[in-house]
Design an enzyme around this catalytic site. Structure first.
Site, short mmCIF file in Angstrom:
data_model
loop_
_atom_site.label_atom_id
_atom_site.label_comp_id
_atom_site.label_asym_id
_atom_site.label_seq_id
_atom_site.Cartn_x
_atom_site.Cartn_y
_atom_site.Cartn_z
CG ASN A 17 -1.12 -9.13 4.72
OD1 ASN A 17 -1.44 -8.77 3.59
ND2 ASN A 17 0.08 -9.60 4.98
CG ASP A 18 2.11 -8.84 7.79
OD1 ASP A 18 1.13 -9.56 7.85
OD2 ASP A 18 3.22 -9.22 7.39
CD GLU A 198 5.05 -15.32 7.49
OE1 GLU A 198 5.06 -15.46 6.27
OE2 GLU A 198 4.00 -15.22 8.16
#
Ligand code: FRU
Length: 482
Positions: A17-18, A198
């Site tokens: 992910n990120d 976030e």
């Protein structure tokens, strides 16, 4: 390898992910990322690692950070500690320091609320090997469940490090002389907001065509983006080293597509370059774990340059594909200025290649202009502008596999970037994604898709006919990247 992008970054295997710890050092752009090496769904987080000399061609490196007794390694950033304020450098060379969230799954399961705290790790060999700081965490949890994703910058005017941290529905700002001792400065949020924030980022940008400097606060918002699901927003304002003040109460959106989350920017880009370069995770928490890829899951967007422009009294971000992407260009087919009077007038067979599509249409009034990308299985994806509302939109309702998640199919809409007479679209097509940069980067959309056979036709169309194409080109992109 079905659906594997050809010129977007993907992990060799398993879940990503990120983007994390984006940093430039000694000729290399580093990309760390949230990585679960043991499965194709989210799990105990590591920092995967890759480097590149141009942000286009990537070399995979071994995992940089593994979970430890303090927890999983969640998102964060990296800096070069040029003045060795931390004392963690060696032999007169500045260390590379990663600042990340330790997430303690056991203490979350036990029902506590202090399971996220900030830690650091350092490398004295260009990010190849890492040592966790012995007295982690460096910033303890004050009793708030969501307390994560530190982005650290050097604030020249105050001579201090500044950390911006996502804290449930707002950000908190801290400062430090040495990356180890942190002091609370201030917080920033929207009144009555209850959305989960976030992956913040905070940086100055010069306003195009002037000497004015404004600060940009990026924040990713896990739900309720402009087309539902997760999306990255931003505020424009001023920052004095301690407090961020936004010009406007509500956030704007950095990308109106469904698939550009956790956008953050590279640290330590040399002053002589001066660009603000950003990358996002090309997925959405609504369905990220169920997209139909097997051995790997998750891709990054194309790297983008962020710029600021002013219209009336308002400031907006512009996102443009980085110039290094031109190294992918092969031959270009130019399209004549013409009236398109029927659906088959420009219908282009890609012969299995990927394309960058650049088009300028005359404003169609209340009509529609755009591109239909399709295959012989009756599947298609539309990237268009128009209608009474004058919006850009991507329609992926018939773009192949949509059944894996109810939230996936949809028509995603974006307001046009600014007022003008022409409709300008640059579209990057990869195997499983489309990125639209419209109105000179003032309107951006990123969407993924999963056709049952590769899309191999590009049709330019309008409704009603005729529509006027003022100029255009189709550039074949190199598909031999790795
Ligand atoms: C954003 C995020 C971050 C967190 C990470 C965990 O996508 O939820 O807030 O640090 O992913 O993998």
């Amino acid at each position: 390898m079905q659906h594997r992008p050809e010129y977007h970054f993907t992990p060799e295997s398993n879940w990503m992910n990120d983007p994390n710890g984006l940093i430039y050092f000694e000729g290399e752009y580093h990309l760390f990322y949230q990585y679960h090496p043991d499965s194709n769904v989210w799990g105990p987080m590591h920092w995967g690692h890759a480097v590149s000399r141009d942000m286009v061609h990537w070399e995979h490196l071994p995992i940089a950070l593994y979970p430890d007794s303090l927890g999983y390694i969640f998102s964060g950033s990296a800096v070069i500690d040029w003045k060795n304020t931390s004392g963690l450098g060696q032999k007169g060379k500045p260390p590379m320091i990663a600042i990340f969230t330790h997430h303690n799954e056991d203490s979350e399961q036990a029902g506590g609320n202090q399971y996220q705290y900030q830690s650091i790790a350092y490398s004295n060999d260009k990010g190849r090997t890492w040592t966790k700081y012995q007295d982690n965490p460096v910033l303890h949890n004050p009793g708030i469940k969501d307390f994560r994703d530190p982005k650290v910058i050097w604030h020249e005017e105050s001579g201090k490090w500044v950390m911006v941290l996502a804290v449930y529905d707002k950000v908190m700002i801290y400062h430090s002389p040495n990356l180890i001792n942190w002091t609370f400065s201030s917080e920033f949020g929207i009144e009555c907001d209850t959305r989960l924030w976030e992956c913040p980022d905070l940086f100055p940008l010069t306003v195009g065509g002037s000497a004015e400097i404004k600060w940009v606060l990026l924040v990713s918002i896990q739900k309720d983006g402009p087309n539902k699901g997760s999306a990255t927003g931003y505020f424009i304002g001023d920052f004095d080293g301690k407090t961020f003040r936004a010009d406007k109460e509500n956030q704007q959106w950095a990308d109106y597509g469904k698939d550009n989350y956790a956008i953050v920017t590279w640290s330590d880009i040399p002053a002589e370059d001066g660009r603000r370069l950003a990358l996002g995770w090309m997925s959405n928490w609504e369905y990220a774990e169920s997209v139909p890829t097997e051995s790997w899951r998750g891709a990054m967007t194309l790297p983008r340059e962020l710029k600021l422009y002013k219209e009336g009294n308002d400031y907006h971000l512009r996102s443009l594909p980085i110039r290094e992407l031109n190294s992918l260009n092969r031959n270009t087919t130019r399209l004549e200025s013409q009236h398109i009077d029927g659906p088959s007038r420009i219908d282009f067979d890609t012969n299995g290649h990927l394309y960058k599509i650049e088009l300028v249409f005359k404003d169609p009034g209340e009509g529609i202009v755009g591109v239909r990308i399709s295959n012989g299985h009756g599947e298609c994806l539309d990237v268009c502008y128009g209608g009474a509302d004058k919006v850009y939109y991507i329609d992926r309702t018939q773009a192949g596999d949509i059944k894996f998640n109810n939230a996936f199919a949809g028509v995603h809409i974006a307001p046009a970037g600014y007022k003008r007479a022409d409709v300008q679209m640059t579209i990057f097509l990869d195997v499983a994604s489309v990125e639209l940069f419209a109105d000179n980067g003032g309107c951006v959309m990123t969407d993924i898709f999963f056709p049952s056979a590769p899309f191999d036709r590009i049709g330019i169309f309008g409704d009603p006919y005729p529509v006027i194409l003022e100029s255009g080109s189709l550039t074949m992109l190199n598909n031999e990247l790795y």
